[in-house]
Every structure is written in structure tokens, then in C-alpha cells.
Design a protein around this motif. Structure first.
Motif, PDB file in Angstrom:
ATOM      1  N   HIS A 144      50.468  -6.768  85.237  1.00  9.79           N
ATOM      2  CA  HIS A 144      51.552  -7.701  85.558  1.00  9.79           C
ATOM      3  C   HIS A 144      51.767  -7.765  87.071  1.00  9.79           C
ATOM      4  O   HIS A 144      51.912  -8.850  87.650  1.00  9.79           O
ATOM      5  CB  HIS A 144      52.856  -7.260  84.888  1.00  9.79           C
ATOM      6  CG  HIS A 144      52.778  -7.162  83.399  1.00  9.79           C
ATOM      7  ND1 HIS A 144      52.258  -8.160  82.614  1.00  9.79           N
ATOM      8  CD2 HIS A 144      53.175  -6.175  82.546  1.00  9.79           C
ATOM      9  CE1 HIS A 144      52.336  -7.801  81.338  1.00  9.79           C
ATOM     10  NE2 HIS A 144      52.882  -6.605  81.276  1.00  9.79           N
ATOM     11  N   ASP A 196      53.794 -15.747  84.941  1.00  7.72           N
ATOM     12  CA  ASP A 196      53.450 -17.009  85.592  1.00  7.72           C
ATOM     13  C   ASP A 196      54.657 -17.448  86.404  1.00  7.72           C
ATOM     14  O   ASP A 196      55.624 -17.990  85.871  1.00  7.72           O
ATOM     15  CB  ASP A 196      53.072 -18.078  84.567  1.00  7.72           C
ATOM     16  CG  ASP A 196      52.499 -19.333  85.232  1.00  7.72           C
ATOM     17  OD1 ASP A 196      52.837 -19.585  86.403  1.00  7.72           O
ATOM     18  OD2 ASP A 196      51.717 -20.045  84.588  1.00  7.72           O
ATOM     19  N   ASP A 237      48.578 -23.511  89.493  1.00  6.82           N
ATOM     20  CA  ASP A 237      47.951 -23.577  88.173  1.00  6.82           C
ATOM     21  C   ASP A 237      47.423 -22.182  87.857  1.00  6.82           C
ATOM     22  O   ASP A 237      46.308 -21.817  88.237  1.00  6.82           O
ATOM     23  CB  ASP A 237      46.818 -24.605  88.186  1.00  6.82           C
ATOM     24  CG  ASP A 237      46.142 -24.755  86.833  1.00  6.82           C
ATOM     25  OD1 ASP A 237      46.500 -24.010  85.903  1.00  6.82           O
ATOM     26  OD2 ASP A 237      45.246 -25.607  86.715  1.00  6.82           O
ATOM     27  N   ASN A 238      48.219 -21.409  87.149  1.00  5.37           N
ATOM     28  CA  ASN A 238      47.906 -19.996  86.936  1.00  5.37           C
ATOM     29  C   ASN A 238      46.719 -19.778  86.007  1.00  5.37           C
ATOM     30  O   ASN A 238      46.141 -18.694  85.976  1.00  5.37           O
ATOM     31  CB  ASN A 238      49.139 -19.275  86.374  1.00  5.37           C
ATOM     32  CG  ASN A 238      48.987 -17.770  86.390  1.00  5.37           C
ATOM     33  OD1 ASN A 238      48.393 -17.218  87.306  1.00  5.37           O
ATOM     34  ND2 ASN A 238      49.506 -17.106  85.377  1.00  5.37           N
ATOM     35  N   LEU A 239      46.347 -20.792  85.241  1.00  6.17           N
ATOM     36  CA  LEU A 239      45.231 -20.654  84.307  1.00  6.17           C
ATOM     37  C   LEU A 239      43.905 -21.096  84.921  1.00  6.17           C
ATOM     38  O   LEU A 239      42.850 -20.929  84.304  1.00  6.17           O
ATOM     39  CB  LEU A 239      45.493 -21.474  83.035  1.00  6.17           C
ATOM     40  CG  LEU A 239      46.820 -21.224  82.308  1.00  6.17           C
ATOM     41  CD1 LEU A 239      46.879 -22.056  81.032  1.00  6.17           C
ATOM     42  CD2 LEU A 239      47.008 -19.754  81.998  1.00  6.17           C
ATOM     43  N   PRO A 278      48.271 -17.768  77.633  1.00  8.33           N
ATOM     44  CA  PRO A 278      49.566 -17.748  78.340  1.00  8.33           C
ATOM     45  C   PRO A 278      50.687 -17.251  77.426  1.00  8.33           C
ATOM     46  O   PRO A 278      51.426 -18.039  76.839  1.00  8.33           O
ATOM     47  CB  PRO A 278      49.759 -19.218  78.736  1.00  8.33           C
ATOM     48  CG  PRO A 278      49.027 -19.987  77.684  1.00  8.33           C
ATOM     49  CD  PRO A 278      47.858 -19.133  77.268  1.00  8.33           C
ATOM     50  N   ASN A 309      48.879  -9.516  88.891  1.00  8.33           N
ATOM     51  CA  ASN A 309      48.919 -10.952  88.620  1.00  8.33           C
ATOM     52  C   ASN A 309      49.978 -11.641  89.474  1.00  8.33           C
ATOM     53  O   ASN A 309      49.744 -12.716  90.038  1.00  8.33           O
ATOM     54  CB  ASN A 309      49.213 -11.207  87.137  1.00  8.33           C
ATOM     55  CG  ASN A 309      47.976 -11.111  86.270  1.00  8.33           C
ATOM     56  OD1 ASN A 309      46.863 -11.307  86.745  1.00  8.33           O
ATOM     57  ND2 ASN A 309      48.154 -10.807  85.006  1.00  8.33           N
ATOM     58  N   PHE A 326      55.393 -21.179  86.181  1.00  5.92           N
ATOM     59  CA  PHE A 326      56.050 -21.556  84.924  1.00  5.92           C
ATOM     60  C   PHE A 326      57.545 -21.262  85.013  1.00  5.92           C
ATOM     61  O   PHE A 326      58.386 -22.081  84.622  1.00  5.92           O
ATOM     62  CB  PHE A 326      55.412 -20.783  83.769  1.00  5.92           C
ATOM     63  CG  PHE A 326      56.003 -21.076  82.419  1.00  5.92           C
ATOM     64  CD1 PHE A 326      55.589 -22.174  81.688  1.00  5.92           C
ATOM     65  CD2 PHE A 326      56.974 -20.246  81.872  1.00  5.92           C
ATOM     66  CE1 PHE A 326      56.127 -22.445  80.436  1.00  5.92           C
ATOM     67  CE2 PHE A 326      57.520 -20.505  80.625  1.00  5.92           C
ATOM     68  CZ  PHE A 326      57.092 -21.608  79.906  1.00  5.92           C
ATOM     69  N   GLN A 361      49.363 -14.427  92.515  1.00  4.80           N
ATOM     70  CA  GLN A 361      49.998 -15.744  92.525  1.00  4.80           C
ATOM     71  C   GLN A 361      50.788 -15.958  93.819  1.00  4.80           C
ATOM     72  O   GLN A 361      50.729 -17.034  94.427  1.00  4.80           O
ATOM     73  CB  GLN A 361      50.913 -15.884  91.312  1.00  4.80           C
ATOM     74  CG  GLN A 361      50.166 -15.936  89.993  1.00  4.80           C
ATOM     75  CD  GLN A 361      51.094 -15.829  88.803  1.00  4.80           C
ATOM     76  OE1 GLN A 361      52.099 -16.534  88.713  1.00  4.80           O
ATOM     77  NE2 GLN A 361      50.775 -14.942  87.871  1.00  4.80           N
ATOM     78  N   LEU A 385      47.962 -13.495  79.766  1.00  4.83           N
ATOM     79  CA  LEU A 385      48.741 -13.517  81.002  1.00  4.83           C
ATOM     80  C   LEU A 385      50.214 -13.598  80.629  1.00  4.83           C
ATOM     81  O   LEU A 385      50.646 -14.561  79.991  1.00  4.83           O
ATOM     82  CB  LEU A 385      48.370 -14.711  81.877  1.00  4.83           C
ATOM     83  CG  LEU A 385      46.947 -14.737  82.441  1.00  4.83           C
ATOM     84  CD1 LEU A 385      46.058 -15.622  81.574  1.00  4.83           C
ATOM     85  CD2 LEU A 385      46.943 -15.267  83.859  1.00  4.83           C
ATOM     86  N   TYR A 423      53.390 -16.094  78.163  1.00  4.38           N
ATOM     87  CA  TYR A 423      54.715 -16.479  78.653  1.00  4.38           C
ATOM     88  C   TYR A 423      55.190 -17.777  77.999  1.00  4.38           C
ATOM     89  O   TYR A 423      56.369 -18.129  78.108  1.00  4.38           O
ATOM     90  CB  TYR A 423      54.712 -16.624  80.182  1.00  4.38           C
ATOM     91  CG  TYR A 423      53.592 -17.478  80.726  1.00  4.38           C
ATOM     92  CD1 TYR A 423      53.675 -18.862  80.735  1.00  4.38           C
ATOM     93  CD2 TYR A 423      52.439 -16.889  81.233  1.00  4.38           C
ATOM     94  CE1 TYR A 423      52.645 -19.643  81.219  1.00  4.38           C
ATOM     95  CE2 TYR A 423      51.401 -17.660  81.726  1.00  4.38           C
ATOM     96  CZ  TYR A 423      51.504 -19.035  81.719  1.00  4.38           C
ATOM     97  OH  TYR A 423      50.469 -19.800  82.197  1.00  4.38           O
ATOM     98  N   GLU A 424      54.295 -18.476  77.313  1.00  3.83           N
ATOM     99  CA  GLU A 424      54.688 -19.682  76.588  1.00  3.83           C
ATOM    100  C   GLU A 424      55.092 -19.376  75.144  1.00  3.83           C
ATOM    101  O   GLU A 424      55.550 -20.266  74.430  1.00  3.83           O
ATOM    102  CB  GLU A 424      53.547 -20.703  76.600  1.00  3.83           C
ATOM    103  CG  GLU A 424      53.224 -21.253  77.984  1.00  3.83           C
ATOM    104  CD  GLU A 424      52.178 -22.356  77.943  1.00  3.83           C
ATOM    105  OE1 GLU A 424      51.970 -22.949  76.866  1.00  3.83           O
ATOM    106  OE2 GLU A 424      51.557 -22.622  78.985  1.00  3.83           O
TER     107      GLU A 424
END
Length: 348
Positions: free
Chosen positions: A147, A84, A186-188, A200, A150, A87, A154, A81, A202-203
Motif C-alpha cells: 500500500h 488509488d 490513471d492508476n491502472l 481495483p 503504491n 480515485f 502515485q 490495488l 478500491y472500487e
């Protein structure tokens, strides 16, 4: 991006598997599923699918569909993903203590009121935050539609009625309501609920991307995946797995043993303890150690989560490896319920 090795080669190696470039795989249903890559562990008889699907449920169904084509293998699914919104919202608008940074929101509102003349000022305020959204997208090889879908999913999870009607239409109040809702997403959760492993991306930091693209330093890649709680989905530490199952209500010894057997049967390789002594090999020794440290409490017939265990679980229950705990607990609980119904059936 095109001139760099794909990150999934390093990812596969870190999981003890061989990277196979692929963009799709066909299941027993005849349907073709989009993937980012396939990783094969011949020794462990595991096949890891890196999904390109924008939806966690269909990615989970892919696992079942592909598993049916190779009954002797153990098929696992991970889903990257890159987007987010929560995030990014927390990155831009949270204080160091996790509260909404109201002065910053007010400042942005004031800058927006200046119109086009304040474009540079707005870029300075939002630049780093916007990069937290678009940076991972630029690095990702996922299809643009993934993308987009997703992000739409969200945004759709917000309570738009509360945003537009609850505050009588005041612009600032609507913005605050939207931000508060967005920060709490909580996207996960969807992936964990479906029992697959979210990744994730994006982390990932710039250093992470460089390391993953290099195809080297696999030990460091493993450590980074551990810090993101991704590695533990594929190699769950025994004490972490036991604690997670107990937290989900599987408190009898036979339930825990069933959970462990199921994990291994589905391709999750149990790894050494990380909470108690690694040499606490037996289930009994491990539970005794967890109890001695306050992670669990034992009754006459059942085990429950203890104060230390509750604190520990709060730090990881929202992370990627929890997808394994979710799936195991549902399957084992379902089988227990079936057995109980068989026992309680009225005589024919």
C-alpha cells in the motif's frame, strides 16, 4: 479480516479455477515472488497468480519467471490495488459532471484556516472521502509495504515543480494544481501496459466484500467481475477482442487470427460475443456484423475502427481487461515487424 474466508477463493471459483492458499511462489530464476493466492484450472491448464507485488513491472516479470518452471501450463497474473489517490480525489472533489468542485475546495481551505477548533467540521467534510482511501486498505490482505509503495509511486508521478513553482507559491493555486493533476492519474495504466490484470479493490462496495468473503453466489461474483471489466481479461468476448486489436492497428485478417491464437495459447479463454450476435461464429461473420453496426469500417485490404467502435472503446480502454489487448498487440506487432525486416534485408 482473519476470521473471514479470503476473497480469492470466490474470485478463483468465478474464473473456473481452484483456490490454493499461498504467500509465495518460486520462479525458474530461483527468485521467490510474493502472492496473495494461486488459482489452478486443471481442465484449462491455467495457473492464475494473484500478485502481492507493489510494482506492475515486477509482477509481469513474475509471470515469465514462473511460466518457465511449468512450460506446459498457461500462467496468468492479476494484481490487486487497494490504494488509488486519483480515485479518492475524484470521489471527494469531482462534481457530478466530472469537473473540480471549486466551492468545496474553498470550503475546506476555509475550515483548515480555523485550525484545531474545526476538527469535527473537517471530519464531516472529508470523512466519506478518506474512507474511500482507508476502507479498501483495511479490507485488503496485501502487505502494508505494498500500500505504501503504491501511494508513493502515485504521488511521485505528479509534476511537483508545476505545483510549487507554476503558481508563484499561492496556497490555493498550489492545491488546485495538485488536485487537477491527481484527478487525472490513471492508476491502472502501468498494469495494462505490462499486460497483466489489475484488480481495483478500491472500487469494491461493502456488499462486494461480503459476497466475496462468503465463498458463495459465484454467479453473482462473476457478474460483478464482468461489471468491473476484470472477468473479460480471462474470458475475452470474441468481438471485444477483435475490436480492441483493430483499435491497436492490427487491421489485417491474419493479424487478428494471430492475436486470437496467441490469446488462447496464453490461457485467455475466448467467450461468446457481447456486441454482435453470439452465433456469429467465424471471424468473417463477426467482422461483417461489426461493420454493419458501425463498429468497424473495411477497406480493400484492411479494417479500421468505426465511429461506434471508437465510442465503445473509450468506455473500456482504461479498464483492467485492456491489459490483454496491450500485450497481444505488442507481441503480434513485434512479430510482424520482425517478418518485415527479414523480407527487407539486403542480399548477402
Amino acid at each position: 479480516m482473519d476470521d473471514k474466508p479470503p476473497i480469492w477463493e470466490s474470485f478463483s471459483k468465478a474464473l473456473g479455477a481452484e483456490y490454493r492458499p499461498a504467500k509465495e511462489i518460486q520462479g525458474a530464476s530461483g527468485l521467490t515472488h510474493e502472492v496473495q493466492a494461486i488459482a489452478v484450472d486443471d481442465k484449462g491448464n491455467r495457473v492464475i497468480l494473484i500478485s502481492a507485488d507493489p510494482n506492475s513491472r515486477t509482477a509481469a516479470l513474475m509471470r515469465i519467471d514462473v511460466q518457465a518452471t511449468m512450460p506446459d501450463a498457461k500462467v496468468l497474473v492479476a494484481r490487486p490495488l487497494a490504494v488509488d489517490l486519483a480515485f479518492a480525489a475524484r470521489f471527494m472533489f469531482n462534481t457530478e459532471t466530472g469537473e473540480l468542485d471549486l466551492p468545496k475546495v474553498m470550503q475546506i481551505g476555509a475550515v483548515m484556516a480555523k485550525g484545531d477548533a474545526a476538527q469535527d467540521e473537517m471530519k464531516e467534510l472529508l470523512g466519506p472521502g478518506m474512507n474511500s482511501i482507508f476502507g479498501p486498505i483495511q479490507q485488503s490482505d496485501l502487505p502494508i509495504k505494498t500500500h505504501f509503495l503504491n501511494a508513493v509511486e502515485q504521488a511521485a508521478s505528479l509534476d511537483w515543480r508545476a505545483i510549487f513553482e507554476g503558481k508563484h507559491g499561492a496556497a490555493l493555486d498550489m492545491a488546485l494544481e495538485a488536485l487537477n493533476q491527481l484527478r487525472s492519474i490513471d492508476n491502472l495504466a502501468g498494469d495494462r501496459k505490462q499486460g497483466i490484470c489489475p484488480i481495483p479493490t478500491y472500487e469494491f462496495t461493502e456488499g462486494d466484500w461480503d459476497m466475496l468473503h462468503s465463498g458463495k453466489h459465484i454467479d453473482e461474483v462473476q457478474e460483478r467481475l464482468k461489471s468491473l471489466n476484470i472477468f473479460q481479461y480471462f474470458f475475452p468476448p470474441a468481438d471485444n477482442l477483435a475490436l480492441g486489436l483493430i483499435d491497436k492497428g492490427l487491421s489485417a485478417g491474419d493479424q487478428l487470427r494471430a492475436g486470437f491464437k496467441l490469446a488462447e495459447a496464453q490461457g485467455h479463454l475466448i467467450s461468446p460475443n457481447t456486441i454482435v450476435f453470439p452465433d456469429a461464429a467465424s471471424m468473417t461473420d463477426m467482422i461483417d456484423e461489426l461493420q454493419a453496426r458501425g463498429f468497424v469500417v473495411s477497406g480493400e485490404t484492411e479494417i479500421a475502427i468505426g465511429p461506434e467502435g471508437t465510442t465503445f472503446r473509450q468506455t473500456i480502454s482504461h479498464r483492467p481487461a485492456e491489459g490483454l489487448i496491450e500485450r497481444l498487440s505488442k507481441i503480434v506487432s513485434f512479430k510482424v515487424d520482425l517478418n518485415l525486416r527479414d523480407l527487407l534485408k539486403p542480399p548477402v
